[in-house]
Design an enzyme around this catalytic site. Structure first.
Site, PDB file in Angstrom:
ATOM      1  N   ASN A   8       0.838  -1.199   0.000  1.00 14.77           N
ATOM      2  CA  ASN A   8       0.000   0.000   0.000  1.00 14.77           C
ATOM      3  C   ASN A   8       0.873   1.250   0.000  1.00 14.77           C
ATOM      4  O   ASN A   8       0.381   2.356   0.160  1.00 14.77           O
ATOM      5  CB  ASN A   8      -0.918   0.007   1.241  1.00 14.77           C
ATOM      6  CG  ASN A   8      -1.990  -1.064   1.133  1.00 14.77           C
ATOM      7  OD1 ASN A   8      -2.745  -1.083   0.167  1.00 14.77           O
ATOM      8  ND2 ASN A   8      -2.041  -1.968   2.096  1.00 14.77           N
ATOM      9  N   ASN A  11       5.426   4.843  -2.639  1.00 15.42           N
ATOM     10  CA  ASN A  11       6.850   5.123  -2.889  1.00 15.42           C
ATOM     11  C   ASN A  11       7.616   3.852  -3.225  1.00 15.42           C
ATOM     12  O   ASN A  11       8.450   3.825  -4.122  1.00 15.42           O
ATOM     13  CB  ASN A  11       7.473   5.799  -1.661  1.00 15.42           C
ATOM     14  CG  ASN A  11       6.852   7.140  -1.388  1.00 15.42           C
ATOM     15  OD1 ASN A  11       7.009   8.074  -2.157  1.00 15.42           O
ATOM     16  ND2 ASN A  11       6.113   7.240  -0.291  1.00 15.42           N
ATOM     17  N   ASP A  69       9.323  -6.003   2.480  1.00 16.27           N
ATOM     18  CA  ASP A  69       9.310  -5.537   3.861  1.00 16.27           C
ATOM     19  C   ASP A  69      10.663  -4.920   4.134  1.00 16.27           C
ATOM     20  O   ASP A  69      11.699  -5.497   3.793  1.00 16.27           O
ATOM     21  CB  ASP A  69       8.998  -6.648   4.865  1.00 16.27           C
ATOM     22  CG  ASP A  69       8.513  -6.037   6.184  1.00 16.27           C
ATOM     23  OD1 ASP A  69       7.477  -5.348   6.157  1.00 16.27           O
ATOM     24  OD2 ASP A  69       9.188  -6.207   7.212  1.00 16.27           O
ATOM     25  N   SER A  70      10.640  -3.730   4.689  1.00 17.66           N
ATOM     26  CA  SER A  70      11.903  -3.024   4.832  1.00 17.66           C
ATOM     27  C   SER A  70      11.917  -2.199   6.105  1.00 17.66           C
ATOM     28  O   SER A  70      10.888  -2.027   6.758  1.00 17.66           O
ATOM     29  CB  SER A  70      12.131  -2.131   3.611  1.00 17.66           C
ATOM     30  OG  SER A  70      10.952  -1.456   3.278  1.00 17.66           O
ATOM     31  N   GLY A 149       9.875   8.469   3.916  1.00 17.61           N
ATOM     32  CA  GLY A 149      10.254   7.857   5.194  1.00 17.61           C
ATOM     33  C   GLY A 149      11.511   8.466   5.810  1.00 17.61           C
ATOM     34  O   GLY A 149      11.600   9.683   6.021  1.00 17.61           O
TER      35      GLY A 149
HETATM   36  P1  ITT Z   1       3.604  -1.982   2.901  1.00 19.06           P
HETATM   37  O1  ITT Z   1       3.730  -2.840   4.144  1.00 19.06           O
HETATM   38  O2  ITT Z   1       2.203  -1.771   2.454  1.00 19.06           O
HETATM   39  O3  ITT Z   1       4.507  -2.460   1.779  1.00 19.06           O
HETATM   40  P2  ITT Z   1       4.808   0.047   4.615  1.00 19.06           P
HETATM   41  O4  ITT Z   1       5.118   1.482   4.382  1.00 19.06           O
HETATM   42  O5  ITT Z   1       3.958  -0.306   5.792  1.00 19.06           O
HETATM   43  O6  ITT Z   1       4.142  -0.503   3.251  1.00 19.06           O
HETATM   44  P3  ITT Z   1       6.954  -1.585   5.757  1.00 19.06           P
HETATM   45  O7  ITT Z   1       5.994  -2.319   6.609  1.00 19.06           O
HETATM   46  O8  ITT Z   1       7.972  -2.374   4.999  1.00 19.06           O
HETATM   47  O9  ITT Z   1       6.168  -0.729   4.639  1.00 19.06           O
HETATM   48  O10 ITT Z   1       7.657  -0.477   6.635  1.00 19.06           O
HETATM   49  C1  ITT Z   1       8.846   0.122   6.210  1.00 19.06           C
HETATM   50  C2  ITT Z   1       9.016   1.498   6.835  1.00 19.06           C
HETATM   51  O11 ITT Z   1      10.422   1.786   6.748  1.00 19.06           O
HETATM   52  C3  ITT Z   1       8.263   2.541   6.037  1.00 19.06           C
HETATM   53  O12 ITT Z   1       7.226   3.090   6.792  1.00 19.06           O
HETATM   54  C4  ITT Z   1       9.296   3.602   5.730  1.00 19.06           C
HETATM   55  O13 ITT Z   1       9.085   4.707   6.561  1.00 19.06           O
HETATM   56  C5  ITT Z   1      10.639   2.990   6.047  1.00 19.06           C
HETATM   57  N1  ITT Z   1      11.397   2.739   4.808  1.00 19.06           N
HETATM   58  C6  ITT Z   1      11.477   1.595   4.093  1.00 19.06           C
HETATM   59  N2  ITT Z   1      12.217   1.756   2.992  1.00 19.06           N
HETATM   60  C7  ITT Z   1      12.609   3.040   3.006  1.00 19.06           C
HETATM   61  C8  ITT Z   1      13.364   3.826   2.133  1.00 19.06           C
HETATM   62  O14 ITT Z   1      13.853   3.353   0.991  1.00 19.06           O
HETATM   63  N3  ITT Z   1      13.579   5.112   2.454  1.00 19.06           N
HETATM   64  C9  ITT Z   1      13.082   5.631   3.594  1.00 19.06           C
HETATM   65  N4  ITT Z   1      12.338   4.968   4.466  1.00 19.06           N
HETATM   66  C10 ITT Z   1      12.090   3.679   4.182  1.00 19.06           C
END
Ligand code: ITT
Length: 195
Positions: A8, A11, A69-70, A149
């Site tokens: 969702n 970015n 997941d990141s 983020g």
């Molecule tokens: P989905 O689960 O729907 O894919 P999410 O935003 O909830 O979207 P995550 O659970 O993987 O994604 O959470 C990762 C968080 O880490 C996300 O809220 C970002 O703020 C941060 N993040 C991940 N990759 C990043 C990046 O390339 N640059 C900056 N912040 C990042």
């Protein structure tokens, strides 16, 4: 090849498209595929959460799916916020909270890693996991306006991720590394199938 991305986060979708478009793989968002779900990410690792998201969409569509997941792992915080990166603070307040927590940490102790695990499920539900790690450091202030983020506070070779162009970030980022690893595996598989 068409792949649905189980996310969702617009970015993440944009970055995955930037990388896969040039490699001939079309990424369709879960929204475009008509799916509106947000599965509970209750895994203990990036891999577990990526698989939870990928399976949730695969179970509905039974077609190739990727999920990302990141998060950010800060050494001075014993690796936090890690899998809790999205829940660390409300969107838009993550950098401020991190800068505040690291207020008294000197420059040489501000090392951090961005981590991404991409889970791919093929049309039969067979899993492939690819990890990407980018080593950097947390700055003392937000810099730049690109990205999302934690990008404004994550420094890579002196510049924040938010000061890099999309192509520059993709070339060295955790997500870029993981997606290119997956591409190489998919390429190898399609060559083997063609033989
Ligand atoms: P989905 O689960 O729907 O894919 P999410 O935003 O909830 O979207 P995550 O659970 O993987 O994604 O959470 C990762 C968080 O880490 C996300 O809220 C970002 O703020 C941060 N993040 C991940 N990759 C990043 C990046 O390339 N640059 C900056 N912040 C990042």
């Amino acid at each position: 090849m068409k792949i649905v991305m189980a996310t969702n986060n617009q970015n993440k979708l944009k970055e995955a498209r930037e990388i896969f478009d040039s490699l001939g793989i079309v990424i369709i968002s879960q929204k475009e595929a008509g799916i509106a779900i947000e599965p509970e990410e209750n895994g203990k690792t990036f891999a577990e959460n990526a698989l939870i998201k990928a399976h949730a969409v695969y179970d509905l569509l039974k077609c190739p799916v990727i999920a990302d997941d990141s998060g950010l792992c800060v050494d001075a915080l014993d690796g936090r916020p890690n899998v809790y990166s999205a829940r660390y603070a409300p969107e838009g307040q993550q950098c401020e909270k991190l800068l505040q927590e690291l207020e008294n940490i000197p420059e040489n102790q501000r090392t951090a890693q961005f981590v991404t695990v991409i889970a791919f499920l093929d049309e039969n539900g067979k899993e492939i996991l690819c990890e990407g790690v980018c080593q950097g450091a947390i700055g003392f202030e937000k810099k730049g306006t690109n990205g999302f983020g934690y990008d404004p506070v994550f420094l890579y070779q002196g510049k924040s991720f938010a000061e890099l162009s999309a192509d520059e970030k993709n070339a060295i980022s955790h997500r870029g590394i993981a997606l290119r690893k997956l591409y190489e595996i998919l390429k190898e598989r399609s060559l083997n199938h063609a033989e």
